[in-house]
Scaffold this motif. Structure first.
Motif, PDB file in Angstrom:
ATOM      1  N   THR A 133      30.498  -0.606  17.411  1.00 16.00           N
ATOM      2  CA  THR A 133      29.977   0.539  18.332  1.00 16.00           C
ATOM      3  C   THR A 133      30.803   0.734  19.527  1.00 16.00           C
ATOM      4  N   GLN A 134      32.033  -0.068  19.704  1.00 19.35           N
ATOM      5  CA  GLN A 134      33.059   0.146  20.417  1.00 19.35           C
ATOM      6  C   GLN A 134      33.814   1.497  20.090  1.00 19.35           C
ATOM      7  N   LEU A 135      33.945   1.403  18.856  1.00 15.63           N
ATOM      8  CA  LEU A 135      34.646   2.643  18.206  1.00 15.63           C
ATOM      9  C   LEU A 135      33.983   3.660  18.078  1.00 15.63           C
ATOM     10  N   TYR A 136      32.819   3.589  17.678  1.00 10.64           N
ATOM     11  CA  TYR A 136      31.686   4.648  17.232  1.00 10.64           C
ATOM     12  C   TYR A 136      30.646   4.433  17.775  1.00 10.64           C
ATOM     13  N   PRO A 137      30.351   5.088  19.160  1.00 10.25           N
ATOM     14  CA  PRO A 137      29.162   4.599  19.908  1.00 10.25           C
ATOM     15  C   PRO A 137      28.175   5.197  19.690  1.00 10.25           C
ATOM     16  N   SER A 138      27.845   6.375  18.758  1.00  8.00           N
ATOM     17  CA  SER A 138      26.654   6.804  18.323  1.00  8.00           C
ATOM     18  C   SER A 138      26.011   5.854  17.434  1.00  8.00           C
ATOM     19  N   GLN A 139      26.728   4.850  16.938  1.00 12.07           N
ATOM     20  CA  GLN A 139      25.957   4.053  15.948  1.00 12.07           C
ATOM     21  C   GLN A 139      25.204   3.019  16.841  1.00 12.07           C
ATOM     22  N   LEU A 140      25.462   3.295  18.140  1.00 18.50           N
ATOM     23  CA  LEU A 140      24.326   2.302  19.230  1.00 18.50           C
ATOM     24  C   LEU A 140      22.973   3.068  19.081  1.00 18.50           C
ATOM     25  N   ILE A 141      22.683   4.277  18.686  1.00 21.56           N
ATOM     26  CA  ILE A 141      21.452   4.860  18.744  1.00 21.56           C
ATOM     27  C   ILE A 141      20.481   4.501  17.460  1.00 21.56           C
ATOM     28  N   ASP A 142      19.459   3.827  17.791  1.00 21.84           N
ATOM     29  CA  ASP A 142      18.735   3.458  16.911  1.00 21.84           C
ATOM     30  C   ASP A 142      17.388   2.885  17.399  1.00 21.84           C
ATOM     31  N   PRO A 143      16.448   4.199  17.842  1.00 22.86           N
ATOM     32  CA  PRO A 143      15.202   3.937  18.386  1.00 22.86           C
ATOM     33  C   PRO A 143      14.225   2.652  17.967  1.00 22.86           C
ATOM     34  N   ILE A 144      13.742   1.949  18.817  1.00 22.30           N
ATOM     35  CA  ILE A 144      13.056   1.015  18.681  1.00 22.30           C
ATOM     36  C   ILE A 144      11.772   1.221  17.743  1.00 22.30           C
ATOM     37  N   ASP A 145      10.858   1.972  18.295  1.00 24.58           N
ATOM     38  CA  ASP A 145       9.839   2.665  17.554  1.00 24.58           C
ATOM     39  C   ASP A 145       9.541   3.848  17.284  1.00 24.58           C
ATOM     40  N   GLY A 146      10.728   4.730  17.453  1.00 22.06           N
ATOM     41  CA  GLY A 146      10.798   6.174  17.415  1.00 22.06           C
ATOM     42  C   GLY A 146      11.590   6.471  16.194  1.00 22.06           C
ATOM     43  N   SER A 147      11.325   7.958  15.875  1.00 22.69           N
ATOM     44  CA  SER A 147      11.991   8.364  14.861  1.00 22.69           C
ATOM     45  C   SER A 147      13.479   8.872  15.274  1.00 22.69           C
ATOM     46  N   LEU A 148      14.603   8.883  14.067  1.00 23.90           N
ATOM     47  CA  LEU A 148      16.036   9.357  14.195  1.00 23.90           C
ATOM     48  C   LEU A 148      16.369  10.252  13.356  1.00 23.90           C
ATOM     49  N   THR A 149      16.662  11.662  13.689  1.00 23.47           N
ATOM     50  CA  THR A 149      16.821  12.482  12.993  1.00 23.47           C
ATOM     51  C   THR A 149      18.166  13.127  13.053  1.00 23.47           C
ATOM     52  N   PHE A 150      19.181  13.321  11.917  1.00 27.66           N
ATOM     53  CA  PHE A 150      20.460  13.957  12.186  1.00 27.66           C
ATOM     54  C   PHE A 150      20.165  15.515  11.660  1.00 27.66           C
ATOM     55  N   PHE A 151      20.467  16.271  12.532  1.00 23.62           N
ATOM     56  CA  PHE A 151      20.523  17.832  12.079  1.00 23.62           C
ATOM     57  C   PHE A 151      22.005  18.096  12.022  1.00 23.62           C
ATOM     58  N   ILE A 152      22.537  18.215  10.772  1.00 20.81           N
ATOM     59  CA  ILE A 152      24.105  18.650  10.851  1.00 20.81           C
ATOM     60  C   ILE A 152      24.249  19.535   9.804  1.00 20.81           C
ATOM     61  N   ASP A 153      25.363  20.488   9.869  1.00 22.35           N
ATOM     62  CA  ASP A 153      25.647  21.446   8.836  1.00 22.35           C
ATOM     63  C   ASP A 153      26.772  20.752   7.912  1.00 22.35           C
ATOM     64  N   SER A 154      27.051  21.609   6.724  1.00 21.79           N
ATOM     65  CA  SER A 154      27.503  21.196   5.709  1.00 21.79           C
ATOM     66  C   SER A 154      29.009  20.728   5.877  1.00 21.79           C
ATOM     67  N   GLU A 155      29.636  21.477   6.924  1.00 20.29           N
ATOM     68  CA  GLU A 155      31.037  21.242   7.229  1.00 20.29           C
ATOM     69  C   GLU A 155      31.094  19.691   8.068  1.00 20.29           C
ATOM     70  N   ALA A 156      29.963  19.494   8.668  1.00 27.89           N
ATOM     71  CA  ALA A 156      29.978  18.161   9.597  1.00 27.89           C
ATOM     72  C   ALA A 156      29.625  17.140   8.440  1.00 27.89           C
ATOM     73  N   ALA A 157      28.961  17.421   7.462  1.00 29.04           N
ATOM     74  CA  ALA A 157      28.764  16.677   6.475  1.00 29.04           C
ATOM     75  C   ALA A 157      29.628  16.519   4.912  1.00 29.04           C
ATOM     76  N   LYS A 158      30.777  17.030   5.018  1.00 25.65           N
ATOM     77  CA  LYS A 158      31.594  17.162   4.035  1.00 25.65           C
ATOM     78  C   LYS A 158      32.273  15.651   3.563  1.00 25.65           C
ATOM     79  N   LEU A 159      32.173  14.843   4.428  1.00 20.83           N
ATOM     80  CA  LEU A 159      32.977  13.469   3.956  1.00 20.83           C
ATOM     81  C   LEU A 159      31.852  12.473   3.726  1.00 20.83           C
ATOM     82  N   LEU A 160      30.752  12.763   3.623  1.00 20.91           N
ATOM     83  CA  LEU A 160      29.489  11.823   3.174  1.00 20.91           C
ATOM     84  C   LEU A 160      29.512  11.853   1.793  1.00 20.91           C
ATOM     85  N   GLU A 161      29.340  10.461   1.369  1.00 21.03           N
ATOM     86  CA  GLU A 161      29.409  10.158  -0.062  1.00 21.03           C
ATOM     87  C   GLU A 161      28.069  10.332  -0.529  1.00 21.03           C
ATOM     88  N   ASN A 162      26.926   9.654   0.381  1.00 26.83           N
ATOM     89  CA  ASN A 162      25.628   9.831  -0.613  1.00 26.83           C
ATOM     90  C   ASN A 162      24.843  10.996   0.156  1.00 26.83           C
TER      91      ASN A 162
END
Length: 241
Positions: free
Chosen positions: A212-241
C-alpha cells in the motif's frame, strides 16, 4: 469487489451515471438525503456534466449533499481547485443550495483546513458514524487515489477523518479523506480510464501481496460497503483475469 470493464469511455460514463442515480434514489428513499462525495481532477468532469444535464430529472437533487474527497492547497478561485471544477460542472448547473455543498476552506493553512473540514462533516452527520452513501474515486497512474500518494505519511493514518499531507513529488500540501474514512462508506466507486492507468490497475486489482505504500489504492476496501471499479478496456489491458 465488482470489476466492470467497458469498451468505450462513453459506455462507462453512462453506466456509472445510472449507478449513481440508483444509489441516490435508494439513499433518499431510506434516509431522506443522499451524501455524495465527489472526486477531483479532470477525469470526472464529463460525468458531472452528464449528471447535471441528462440526469437532471432522474433524481431529487435538492436532497443531495455534496462533499469533496480531496482538495489541492490552492485558493478557492484557482483553476486547480477541485471544488471549482465541481461547481462549474455539476453544482451550479443543478442550482444546488449553498448549505448542501461542503467545500474545503483553503484560505486556511492545510492542517487547519483539514481539521475544520472534518468538523463540518461531523456536524452534518450529527454525531453519527461518518458513513457516506457513495464516495467516487479516481486513480492516478502512480496508483494514488484522493490525495493518498505513494510514500506519504497520510497512508498510515488510522483515524476516520480528514488529514493534510505534504506530497514531496508535487512539492505541495493536499487535504484528503483518510483511507479509514473512505472505507466507512456504503458504496465506493473508482472511475478509471486510459492506457496510462493500466499498470496501476493491474497492481491494485491483481497483486496477491499488497504494497500500500507503493500502490495506495490498495488501501481502499470498504468495511461493510461495496467496492466497484468502472474501467475502460484501455485501463484493463494488462489484467490477466
Amino acid at each position: 469487489m465488482n470489476l466492470l470493464i467497458y469498451k468505450t469511455k462513453s459506455e462507462l460514463l453512462k453506466d456509472l451515471a445510472e449507478y449513481i442515480i440508483t444509489i441516490g434514489e435508494k439513499a433518499i428513499a431510506e434516509n431522506g438525503c443522499f451524501n455524495f462525495v465527489l472526486t477531483g481532477g479532470n477525469s470526472p468532469k464529463e460525468l458531472y456534466t452528464m449528471l447535471a444535464v441528462d440526469y437532471r430529472e432522474k433524481l431529487d437533487w435538492t436532497k443531495v449533499y455534496f462533499f469533496i474527497g480531496d482538495e489541492r492547497n490552492v485558493p478557492p478561485g484557482h483553476e486547480s481547485y477541485n471544488g471549482l471544477m465541481a461547481r462549474h460542472s455539476i453544482i451550479d448547473p443543478l442550482n444546488v443550495a449553498a448549505d448542501h455543498v461542503f467545500f474545503v476552506d483553503t484560505t486556511q493553512a492545510p492542517q487547519k483546513a483539514a481539521i475544520e473540514y472534518a468538523k463540518e462533516i461531523s456536524t452534518h452527520f450529527k454525531g453519527a458514524d461518518l458513513t457516506f452513501d457513495l464516495i467516487l474515486l479516481g486513480m492516478g497512474d502512480d496508483a494514488h487515489t484522493a490525495s493518498l500518494f505513494p510514500g506519504t505519511e497520510v497512508l498510515g493514518n488510522k483515524d476516520v477523518t480528514v488529514d493534510s499531507v505534504y506530497v514531496e513529488k508535487l512539492d505541495t500540501y493536499r487535504i484528503t479523506f483518510t483511507a479509514p474514512l473512505i472505507n466507512k462508506a456504503k458504496n465506493v466507486a473508482f472511475l478509471v480510464f486510459g492506457e496510462s492507468k493500466a499498470e496501476a490497475i493491474k497492481h491494485v486489482i491483481e497483486d496477491q501481496t499488497k504494497n500500500t505504500q507503493l500502490y495506495p489504492s490498495q488501501l481502499i476496501d470498504p468495511i461493510d460497503g461495496s467496492l466497484t471499479f468502472f474501467i475502460d478496456s484501455e485501463a484493463a489491458k494488462l489484467l490477466e483475469n
